[in-house]
Design a protein around this motif. Structure first.
Motif, mmCIF file in Angstrom:
data_model
loop_
_atom_site.group_PDB
_atom_site.id
_atom_site.type_symbol
_atom_site.label_atom_id
_atom_site.label_comp_id
_atom_site.label_asym_id
_atom_site.label_seq_id
_atom_site.Cartn_x
_atom_site.Cartn_y
_atom_site.Cartn_z
ATOM 1 N N UNK A 1 0.833 -1.200 0.000
ATOM 2 C CA UNK A 1 0.000 0.000 0.000
ATOM 3 C C UNK A 1 0.867 1.250 0.000
ATOM 4 N N UNK A 2 1.880 1.271 0.860
ATOM 5 C CA UNK A 2 2.774 2.430 0.937
ATOM 6 C C UNK A 2 3.521 2.643 -0.362
ATOM 7 N N UNK A 3 4.123 1.577 -0.905
ATOM 8 C CA UNK A 3 4.963 1.713 -2.096
ATOM 9 C C UNK A 3 4.164 2.211 -3.296
ATOM 10 N N UNK A 4 2.958 1.664 -3.488
ATOM 11 C CA UNK A 4 2.149 2.067 -4.633
ATOM 12 C C UNK A 4 1.598 3.477 -4.454
ATOM 13 N N UNK A 5 1.190 3.821 -3.230
ATOM 14 C CA UNK A 5 0.713 5.179 -2.964
ATOM 15 C C UNK A 5 1.836 6.187 -3.172
ATOM 16 N N UNK A 6 3.040 5.826 -2.755
ATOM 17 C CA UNK A 6 4.189 6.721 -2.969
ATOM 18 C C UNK A 6 4.449 6.922 -4.451
ATOM 19 N N UNK B 1 15.939 7.567 -4.870
ATOM 20 C CA UNK B 1 16.737 6.342 -4.787
ATOM 21 C C UNK B 1 16.762 5.808 -3.361
ATOM 22 N N UNK B 2 17.040 6.686 -2.393
ATOM 23 C CA UNK B 2 17.085 6.270 -0.993
ATOM 24 C C UNK B 2 15.718 5.806 -0.513
ATOM 25 N N UNK B 3 14.684 6.546 -0.900
ATOM 26 C CA UNK B 3 13.325 6.180 -0.480
ATOM 27 C C UNK B 3 12.954 4.791 -0.971
ATOM 28 N N UNK B 4 13.257 4.494 -2.221
ATOM 29 C CA UNK B 4 12.906 3.192 -2.786
ATOM 30 C C UNK B 4 13.749 2.070 -2.199
ATOM 31 N N UNK B 5 15.029 2.336 -1.965
ATOM 32 C CA UNK B 5 15.892 1.311 -1.378
ATOM 33 C C UNK B 5 15.464 1.005 0.055
ATOM 34 N N UNK B 6 15.181 2.047 0.830
ATOM 35 C CA UNK B 6 14.789 1.842 2.215
ATOM 36 C C UNK B 6 13.437 1.136 2.336
ATOM 37 N N UNK B 7 12.533 1.448 1.410
ATOM 38 C CA UNK B 7 11.190 0.886 1.524
ATOM 39 C C UNK B 7 11.043 -0.458 0.827
ATOM 40 N N UNK C 1 -4.773 -4.121 -2.133
ATOM 41 C CA UNK C 1 -4.111 -2.977 -1.496
ATOM 42 C C UNK C 1 -3.457 -2.073 -2.543
ATOM 43 N N UNK C 2 -2.856 -2.690 -3.569
ATOM 44 C CA UNK C 2 -2.255 -1.893 -4.636
ATOM 45 C C UNK C 2 -3.310 -1.182 -5.464
ATOM 46 N N UNK C 3 -4.528 -1.750 -5.508
ATOM 47 C CA UNK C 3 -5.615 -1.088 -6.212
ATOM 48 C C UNK C 3 -6.175 0.089 -5.438
ATOM 49 N N UNK C 4 -6.250 -0.058 -4.131
ATOM 50 C CA UNK C 4 -6.754 1.021 -3.290
ATOM 51 C C UNK C 4 -5.762 2.183 -3.245
ATOM 52 N N UNK C 5 -4.460 1.856 -3.238
ATOM 53 C CA UNK C 5 -3.427 2.872 -3.035
ATOM 54 C C UNK C 5 -3.441 4.005 -4.066
ATOM 55 N N UNK D 1 0.654 11.771 5.445
ATOM 56 C CA UNK D 1 -0.275 10.641 5.392
ATOM 57 C C UNK D 1 0.430 9.393 4.857
ATOM 58 N N UNK D 2 1.247 9.551 3.830
ATOM 59 C CA UNK D 2 1.982 8.405 3.298
ATOM 60 C C UNK D 2 2.958 7.862 4.336
ATOM 61 N N UNK D 3 3.610 8.763 5.061
ATOM 62 C CA UNK D 3 4.495 8.319 6.136
ATOM 63 C C UNK D 3 3.726 7.593 7.240
ATOM 64 N N UNK D 4 2.465 7.969 7.436
ATOM 65 C CA UNK D 4 1.658 7.300 8.453
ATOM 66 C C UNK D 4 1.475 5.822 8.133
ATOM 67 N N UNK D 5 1.382 5.502 6.850
ATOM 68 C CA UNK D 5 1.280 4.095 6.448
ATOM 69 C C UNK D 5 2.559 3.356 6.828
ATOM 70 N N UNK D 6 3.711 3.995 6.610
ATOM 71 C CA UNK D 6 4.990 3.385 7.000
ATOM 72 C C UNK D 6 5.059 3.171 8.511
#
Length: 481
Positions: A302-307, A397-403, A422-426, A455-460
């Motif tokens: 959910x986080x990755x797709x929303x991001x 790059x850092x965001x994607x590697x960390x997540x 979840x990927x559909x909702x995101x 809000x996206x960070x809240x998912x993390x």
């Protein structure tokens, strides 16, 4: 070995050497492949290459639209005001995954009944047809329908993993799964690059594409056409793919059982579920050790797709809405660079981290670092030129590697369906939130862009909480690691 119909007492006694022998039914493609694998102990490089090509081309459409989806919605003129573009873009991004949610289980049943190869071929044909039609979309609803049909008919996600493990000997199954994983990781690089560089070619490359050409009249046709051509090549490669399913009752049942065991062995918790005898869906859902891993997996999906949806919209939006005003080509470069970083990390760095620390311990600090990086995004709108492009590439790059962690190792039917949901909702939720924050840039406790990334960070943060007890139940293997 005892037969399925309980007639083991009629079979003559066999020694240990005879037990290793299998009975191959003439005319059965699965038996023919098993016999070939028994006699040939080498790695089936050619079959792995075909699988790699098929998996790569089927994954390209997933993220190729994100660099230009904002401009496509703008050109459809469906949004009454500029702030509403993200609202409509979110639903286009969500349609593929929501359709896949509905079709993932039926496609698995189809593959078990009619074979893996028909499922693969139909999926590739759907990529050829609907990637082209999506690029030729002249209205919002045409884009929605073609994207939805692509998700509905491209049912390759689960069957290709089963196929990869069935096409080779057991000692090569880990390599087979890495072939599937690496091809999808490369698609994360190639897909956005195709979308970013090839969308609106008449504007970017006027010396090659004129405004009066088909690529000028349909500015988003070229990315879909290139993907369709690549998919057509992989469809030809399917001619040489062997069928792995056994088409006779006894062997077919054994093949399905073996496939389920193979998939289970490759996952974090499915093997544990099989050991405890949780064969029914009801018992599977009661296995909290498995379900906690599935839930954690879905939260980060959910986080990755929303991001991804949010970044693609925010990066190209106007400066007056605190966006970055980048081009689709800029976004394609950023996503491609991030994809390369994730690929290198997963292949070269992550295995060593897991070896010494296990898969869960590195996940927690990575989530924290991801939250810190994402919190800096709103302030990048104050930058300009080369400084902005350099910093946004590094941050992405850092965001994607960390997540991106290999907690995404679960591949059973429940997780695939939930993942798609979840990927559909995101994207839909991210698009709605993006549109709302652009309309409320001022007048709230925080500026709209900061609320968006908060809000996206809240998912993390929720995902981070779920890595601790009592939410997450680690297996004995993870505890020992």
């Amino acid at each position: 070995m005892e037969s399925r119909n309980g007639e083991a007492d009629e079979l003559p006694p066999r020694d240990a050497g005879d037990e290793a022998k299998k009975h191959y039914q003439e005319g059965c493609p699965g038996c023919r492949l098993d016999e070939t694998n028994e006699s040939n102990t080498g790695i089936p490089y050619l079959n792995f290459f075909y699988i790699w090509i098929v998996c790569l081309t089927s994954s390209l459409p997933i993220q190729s639209l994100f660099p230009y989806i904002y401009f496509m919605m703008r050109d459809f003129k469906i949004a009454k005001q500029e702030q509403d573009i993200g609202f409509y873009a979110g639903f286009v991004g969500a349609t593929y995954f929501l359709a896949r949610t509905v079709s993932s289980v039926p496609w698995g049943i189809f593959a078990d009944k009619y074979g893996r190869k028909p499922c693969i071929v139909i999926s590739i044909i759907s990529v050829i047809v609907f990637s082209t039609l999506f690029g030729l979309s002249t209205s919002y609803w045409m884009a929605i329908v073609t994207r939805g049909l692509l998700g509905l008919l491209c049912g390759i996600l689960g069957p290709i993993k089963a196929y990869a493990t069935e096409v080779c000997r057991k000692e090569h199954q880990a390599l087979a799964m890495s072939v599937v994983t690496s091809s999808r990781a490369i698609a994360l690089v190639v897909g956005p690059a195709i979308g970013g560089f090839l969308a609106q070619p008449a504007e970017k490359y006027p010396n090659i594409f004129s405004n009066g050409s088909i690529f000028g009249r349909f500015p988003y046709f070229l990315p879909g056409l290139v993907i369709s051509i690549l998919a057509a090549g992989s469809c030809i490669a399917c001619i040489w793919l062997p069928e792995t399913l056994h088409f006779h009752d006894n062997e077919k049942v054994e093949a399905i059982d073996e496939m389920e065991a193979q998939v289970g062995d490759s996952n974090l918790e499915v093997g544990k579920a099989k050991e405890s005898g949780c064969t029914s869906t009801k018992n599977l859902l009661k296995n909290w050790q498995l379900m906690s891993a599935v839930i954690l997996y879905c939260i980060f999906c959910l986080h990755d797709t929303a991001y991804l949806e949010t970044f693609s919209l925010w990066a190209v939006s106007s400066r007056k809405f605190r966006g970055l005003s980048l081009t689709s080509q800029d976004v394609g470069i950023v996503l491609a660079v991030s994809g390369i970083g994730v690929l290198v990390y997963q292949l070269a760095v992550y295995p060593f981290i897991v070896k010494y620390f296990g898969p869960v311990r590195p996940l927690r600090p990575s989530v924290v670092l991801s939250i810190l990086v994402l919190a800096m995004y709103p302030f990048m709108a104050k930058l300009q030129g080369l400084e902005l492009k350099l910093l946004i590439n590094i941050a992405s790059l850092l965001e994607n590697v960390f997540s991106t962690q290999e907690h995404r190792g679960i591949a059973n039917g429940i997780s695939v369906t939930l993942m798609s949901l979840f990927k559909g909702v995101a994207p839909a939720a991210a698009g709605i939130l993006f549109s709302w924050t652009q309309k409320h840039m001022t007048g709230l406790l925080l500026p709209g862009d900061q609320i968006l990334f908060l809000v996206i960070n809240s998912v993390s943060i929720i995902g981070l909480i779920f890595t601790f007890k009592p939410f997450f139940s680690m297996s004995d293997a993870l505890r020992r690691s």
